[in-house]
Design a protein around this motif. Structure first.
Motif, mmCIF file in Angstrom:
data_model
loop_
_atom_site.group_PDB
_atom_site.id
_atom_site.type_symbol
_atom_site.label_atom_id
_atom_site.label_comp_id
_atom_site.label_asym_id
_atom_site.label_seq_id
_atom_site.Cartn_x
_atom_site.Cartn_y
_atom_site.Cartn_z
ATOM 1 N N ILE A 189 -9.037 -1.479 -20.382
ATOM 2 C CA ILE A 189 -8.987 -2.077 -21.260
ATOM 3 C C ILE A 189 -8.131 -2.773 -22.273
ATOM 4 C CG2 ILE A 189 -10.107 -3.765 -22.898
ATOM 5 C CD1 ILE A 189 -12.844 -2.726 -21.591
ATOM 6 N N ILE A 190 -7.719 -1.457 -21.962
ATOM 7 C CA ILE A 190 -6.474 -1.199 -23.516
ATOM 8 C C ILE A 190 -5.367 -1.087 -22.531
ATOM 9 C CG2 ILE A 190 -5.896 0.864 -25.245
ATOM 10 C CD1 ILE A 190 -7.801 -0.881 -26.545
ATOM 11 N N THR A 217 -3.942 -4.745 -21.911
ATOM 12 C CA THR A 217 -4.347 -5.356 -23.300
ATOM 13 C C THR A 217 -2.609 -4.884 -23.670
ATOM 14 O OG1 THR A 217 -6.323 -5.569 -24.097
ATOM 15 C CG2 THR A 217 -4.559 -5.685 -25.266
ATOM 16 N N CYS A 228 0.698 -7.541 -23.435
ATOM 17 C CA CYS A 228 1.724 -7.554 -25.025
ATOM 18 C C CYS A 228 3.337 -6.979 -24.374
ATOM 19 C CB CYS A 228 1.131 -6.223 -25.855
ATOM 20 S SG CYS A 228 -0.284 -6.821 -26.579
#
Length: 82
Positions: free
Chosen positions: A19-20, A23, A27
């Protein structure tokens, strides 16, 4: 049968890192596109340099994201301990 199910399911640590990682990927891609196409961003670069720099950041994001799916040697050691 239970070991087969256990191998398919990801650990909470692995899910959190996915998930990180997703993300951060989003970005980085957004940042690369901003550098390439957002004219209000005050960078003193020539247009071809902006495109090259933005493309480099997007490629870097892709490499980081692809590394999330590789098995680490440490993951194998963690499985052996259990």
């Amino acid at each position: 049968m239970s070991t087969n199910f256990r191998n398919k399911q990801k650990s909470p640590k692995r899910r959190f890192l996915l998930i990180i990682g997703a993300t951060v990927f989003i970005c980085f891609v957004a940042f690369g596109l901003m550098i390439m196409f957002w004219d209000k961003l005050q960078l003193s670069l020539q247009p071809y340099q902006r495109i090259l720099f933005g493309a480099f950041i997007i490629v870097y994001a892709g490499l980081r994201f692809s590394r999330l799916f590789k098995k680490d040697q440490y993951d194998k050691e963690d499985e052996d301990d259990e």
